[in-house]
Design an enzyme around this catalytic site. Structure first.
Site, mmCIF file in Angstrom:
data_model
loop_
_atom_site.group_PDB
_atom_site.id
_atom_site.type_symbol
_atom_site.label_atom_id
_atom_site.label_comp_id
_atom_site.label_asym_id
_atom_site.label_seq_id
_atom_site.Cartn_x
_atom_site.Cartn_y
_atom_site.Cartn_z
ATOM 1 N N ARG A 1 76.899 -2.997 102.034
ATOM 2 C CA ARG A 1 76.495 -3.051 103.445
ATOM 3 C C ARG A 1 77.617 -2.503 104.339
ATOM 4 O O ARG A 1 77.516 -1.396 104.853
ATOM 5 C CB ARG A 1 76.123 -4.508 103.821
ATOM 6 C CG ARG A 1 75.399 -4.670 105.144
ATOM 7 C CD ARG A 1 76.263 -4.552 106.377
ATOM 8 N NE ARG A 1 77.394 -5.478 106.394
ATOM 9 C CZ ARG A 1 78.374 -5.430 107.305
ATOM 10 N NH1 ARG A 1 78.358 -4.513 108.249
ATOM 11 N NH2 ARG A 1 79.382 -6.276 107.260
ATOM 12 N N ASP A 2 78.708 -3.258 104.464
ATOM 13 C CA ASP A 2 79.779 -2.818 105.367
ATOM 14 C C ASP A 2 80.342 -1.483 104.891
ATOM 15 O O ASP A 2 80.661 -0.604 105.696
ATOM 16 C CB ASP A 2 80.896 -3.877 105.398
ATOM 17 C CG ASP A 2 81.719 -3.837 106.666
ATOM 18 O OD1 ASP A 2 81.639 -2.853 107.403
ATOM 19 O OD2 ASP A 2 82.467 -4.803 106.920
ATOM 20 N N HIS B 1 87.755 -11.662 106.543
ATOM 21 C CA HIS B 1 87.086 -10.353 106.414
ATOM 22 C C HIS B 1 88.026 -9.355 107.087
ATOM 23 O O HIS B 1 87.967 -9.145 108.300
ATOM 24 C CB HIS B 1 85.729 -10.436 107.117
ATOM 25 C CG HIS B 1 84.954 -9.159 107.192
ATOM 26 N ND1 HIS B 1 83.807 -8.930 106.472
ATOM 27 C CD2 HIS B 1 85.134 -8.028 107.943
ATOM 28 C CE1 HIS B 1 83.316 -7.734 106.759
ATOM 29 N NE2 HIS B 1 84.105 -7.175 107.660
ATOM 30 N N HIS C 1 89.551 -5.692 107.552
ATOM 31 C CA HIS C 1 89.573 -4.242 107.339
ATOM 32 C C HIS C 1 91.039 -3.841 107.192
ATOM 33 O O HIS C 1 91.936 -4.541 107.653
ATOM 34 C CB HIS C 1 88.880 -3.525 108.509
ATOM 35 C CG HIS C 1 87.379 -3.674 108.455
ATOM 36 N ND1 HIS C 1 86.541 -2.655 108.077
ATOM 37 C CD2 HIS C 1 86.581 -4.733 108.700
ATOM 38 C CE1 HIS C 1 85.281 -3.074 108.101
ATOM 39 N NE2 HIS C 1 85.281 -4.344 108.484
ATOM 40 N N CYS D 1 83.156 0.642 110.742
ATOM 41 C CA CYS D 1 82.086 0.122 111.596
ATOM 42 C C CYS D 1 81.703 1.213 112.585
ATOM 43 O O CYS D 1 82.568 1.772 113.262
ATOM 44 C CB CYS D 1 82.539 -1.135 112.343
ATOM 45 S SG CYS D 1 81.284 -1.734 113.488
HETATM 46 P P1 HMG Z 1 68.468 -3.737 121.395
HETATM 47 O O1 HMG Z 1 68.162 -2.323 121.749
HETATM 48 O O2 HMG Z 1 69.234 -4.540 122.397
HETATM 49 O O3 HMG Z 1 67.181 -4.534 120.948
HETATM 50 O O4 HMG Z 1 69.265 -3.735 120.026
HETATM 51 P P2 HMG Z 1 65.765 -4.698 121.565
HETATM 52 O O5 HMG Z 1 65.319 -6.059 121.177
HETATM 53 O O6 HMG Z 1 65.759 -4.308 123.017
HETATM 54 O O7 HMG Z 1 64.884 -3.627 120.752
HETATM 55 C C1 HMG Z 1 65.062 -2.229 120.879
HETATM 56 C C2 HMG Z 1 64.396 -1.525 119.699
HETATM 57 O O8 HMG Z 1 65.014 -1.933 118.472
HETATM 58 C C3 HMG Z 1 62.925 -1.857 119.531
HETATM 59 O O9 HMG Z 1 62.323 -0.741 118.896
HETATM 60 C C4 HMG Z 1 62.944 -2.985 118.542
HETATM 61 O O10 HMG Z 1 61.748 -3.119 117.828
HETATM 62 C C5 HMG Z 1 64.044 -2.548 117.613
HETATM 63 P P3 HMG Z 1 61.559 0.398 119.746
HETATM 64 O O11 HMG Z 1 60.551 -0.345 120.537
HETATM 65 O O12 HMG Z 1 62.620 1.082 120.608
HETATM 66 O O13 HMG Z 1 61.019 1.311 118.678
HETATM 67 N N1 HMG Z 1 64.697 -3.681 116.927
HETATM 68 C C6 HMG Z 1 64.847 -3.761 115.589
HETATM 69 N N2 HMG Z 1 64.441 -2.950 114.588
HETATM 70 C C7 HMG Z 1 64.739 -3.348 113.327
HETATM 71 N N3 HMG Z 1 65.410 -4.491 113.032
HETATM 72 C C8 HMG Z 1 65.800 -5.321 114.017
HETATM 73 C C9 HMG Z 1 65.515 -4.969 115.357
HETATM 74 N N4 HMG Z 1 65.775 -5.555 116.536
HETATM 75 C C10 HMG Z 1 65.256 -4.751 117.487
HETATM 76 N N5 HMG Z 1 66.471 -6.440 113.710
HETATM 77 C C11 HMG Z 1 70.087 -4.673 117.998
HETATM 78 C C12 HMG Z 1 69.752 -4.937 119.456
HETATM 79 C C13 HMG Z 1 70.950 -5.818 117.501
HETATM 80 C C14 HMG Z 1 68.809 -4.576 117.203
HETATM 81 C C15 HMG Z 1 70.854 -3.338 117.907
HETATM 82 O O14 HMG Z 1 71.932 -3.413 118.786
HETATM 83 C C16 HMG Z 1 71.375 -3.024 116.523
HETATM 84 O O15 HMG Z 1 70.613 -2.859 115.577
HETATM 85 N N6 HMG Z 1 72.707 -2.907 116.379
HETATM 86 C C17 HMG Z 1 73.337 -2.570 115.123
HETATM 87 C C18 HMG Z 1 74.374 -3.592 114.820
HETATM 88 C C19 HMG Z 1 75.020 -3.310 113.473
HETATM 89 O O16 HMG Z 1 74.342 -3.239 112.459
HETATM 90 N N7 HMG Z 1 76.360 -3.180 113.468
HETATM 91 C C20 HMG Z 1 77.101 -3.037 112.261
HETATM 92 C C21 HMG Z 1 77.117 -4.325 111.472
HETATM 93 S S1 HMG Z 1 78.226 -5.560 112.145
HETATM 94 C C22 HMG Z 1 79.729 -5.195 111.391
HETATM 95 O O17 HMG Z 1 79.859 -4.226 110.674
HETATM 96 C C23 HMG Z 1 80.848 -6.175 111.612
HETATM 97 C C24 HMG Z 1 81.112 -7.075 110.392
HETATM 98 O O18 HMG Z 1 81.383 -6.315 109.229
HETATM 99 C C25 HMG Z 1 82.312 -7.974 110.697
HETATM 100 C C26 HMG Z 1 83.504 -7.134 111.219
HETATM 101 O O19 HMG Z 1 84.070 -6.352 110.485
HETATM 102 O O20 HMG Z 1 83.747 -7.288 112.419
HETATM 103 C C27 HMG Z 1 79.922 -7.993 110.095
HETATM 104 MG MG MG Z 2 83.272 -5.424 108.754
#
Ligand code: HMG
Ligand code: MG
Length: 303
Positions: free
Chosen positions: A16-17, A208, A210, A241
């Site tokens: 995933r990450d 966690h 990086h 990320c």
């Molecule tokens: P948004 O635009 O604020 O959400 O995004 P919304 O509710 O307004 O919806 C907008 C559109 O997204 C709609 O679709 C929804 O259906 C769709 P449209 O009508 O435009 O076609 N939608 C989704 N589709 C699929 N799955 C969902 C979902 N939710 C809404 N769950 C949202 C909010 C969180 C969805 C968006 O900001 C997003 O997907 N962000 C990506 C975040 C991400 O994956 N980041 C990387 C992972 S975190 C990370 O790596 C950190 C970590 O490793 C720890 C560290 O290192 O810090 C964990």
């Molecule tokens: Mg991470």
């Protein structure tokens, strides 16, 4: 300072990450083979995919297919990232054993990553956590930017304690203290972990880290001494990320396992098989292996 633990759990976050930031789509078959190889190496906890918007993170768009095609083992935890109810509803039928909500100790990063404030993120997580607990699915939480933020700079440990408290209050069972951009040194790592320990038991906090600035192993060693017994790591040091420019992968799993075994700490992982899994994915996606230990072992084997 407590004595070093006898055993440490590794959460492998490479699938995933590690892969989420790859620009070229990595086929579902390659993701599945990576996960199968990691399990064969003795990994018992895998961040398998994420149920986020495919517009935001196209690489994870095959989440359901990955979940459907992996070979399940009863003793392995399959964890998936879920930011909201929509993600939870998509994840549930795929049978995760754990879900992970992901918040941030930085307001600015929260907005960049999940498009809402910290307070709003907790409001979105609350029904997800309640539904998962009701369905007997474990819940962990990530606290991003706990050691520093690409937008806000230094992050006070109080912010980590604040988010940990919010997560605990909605029923999140475990928190991962994340150095998203790999800037922290052991001083910040200890301070952030101690902040989380003001809210969570030591068995319910993990690291966690990086490795962008090369501090991750030092940070792990520092917080092992605080009693932390679980760490996320990414095979071959894959990753980054998409919402934290310049951030490289998590600390390489091979490097963590080598250090832990050297310290006499059990992980249950076969380092040679893990090196094979890292070599497989590095070759499959055409990247240099980011694990120093893996490169050393591969060079020794070759010559
Ligand atoms: P948004 O635009 O604020 O959400 O995004 P919304 O509710 O307004 O919806 C907008 C559109 O997204 C709609 O679709 C929804 O259906 C769709 P449209 O009508 O435009 O076609 N939608 C989704 N589709 C699929 N799955 C969902 C979902 N939710 C809404 N769950 C949202 C909010 C969180 C969805 C968006 O900001 C997003 O997907 N962000 C990506 C975040 C991400 O994956 N980041 C990387 C992972 S975190 C990370 O790596 C950190 C970590 O490793 C720890 C560290 O290192 O810090 C964990
Ligand atoms: Mg991470």
């Amino acid at each position: 300072m407590s004595a070093l633990p006898e055993k440490v759990g590794i959460v492998e976050v490479g699938p995933r990450d590690g892969l989420q930031n790859e620009k070229q789509f990595v086929s579902t078959a390659i993701k599945v083979e990576l996960i199968d190889r990691l399990q064969a190496a003795g990994i018992k906890h895998i961040e398998t995919t994420s149920f986020v918007s495919p517009k935001w993170v196209p690489q994870m768009a095959d989440n359901a297919a990955v979940m459907a095609n992996i070979t399940r083992r009863d003793d392995v935890v399959y964890s998936v990232l879920v930011p909201n109810m929509k993600g939870y509803e998509a994840a549930l039928p795929t049978g995760p054993t754990e879900i992970e909500v992901f918040g941030s100790a930085s307001e600015a990063f929260s907005r960049k990553n999940i498009n809402c404030s910290i307070a709003e993120s907790i409001e979105r997580f609350a029904p997800v956590v309640a539904a998962a607990r009701e369905a007997d699915i474990q819940v962990r939480g990530a606290i991003s930017c706990a050691l520093g933020c690409p937008y806000e700079g230094e992050i006070a440990p109080d912010k980590v304690a604040y988010v940990a408290r919010l997560m605990k209050d909605i029923g999140v069972q475990h928190v991962g203290i994340a150095d998203t951009i790999g800037v922290g040194t052991p001083r910040e790592a200890r301070a952030a972990v101690e902040a989380a320990l003001s809210v969570y038991d030591v068995a319910d906090v993990s690291g966690h880290f990086h490795d962008t600035y090369g501090q991750a192993l030092a940070n792990i060693h520092a917080v092992l001494a605080l009693g932390i017994r679980q760490f996320d790591a990414s095979v071959a040091g894959l990753g980054g990320c998409p919402y934290a420019k310049g951030a490289t992968g998590n600390v390489a799993t091979e490097d963590v396992v080598y250090m832990l075994h050297g310290l006499g700490i059990e992980t249950g992982i076969d380092l040679d098989a893990l090196v094979d899994a890292g070599a497989f994915i590095s070759e499959a996606i055409g990247r240099r292996n980011g694990s120093k230990v893996a490169n050393a072992i591969l060079a020794r084997r070759a010559g």
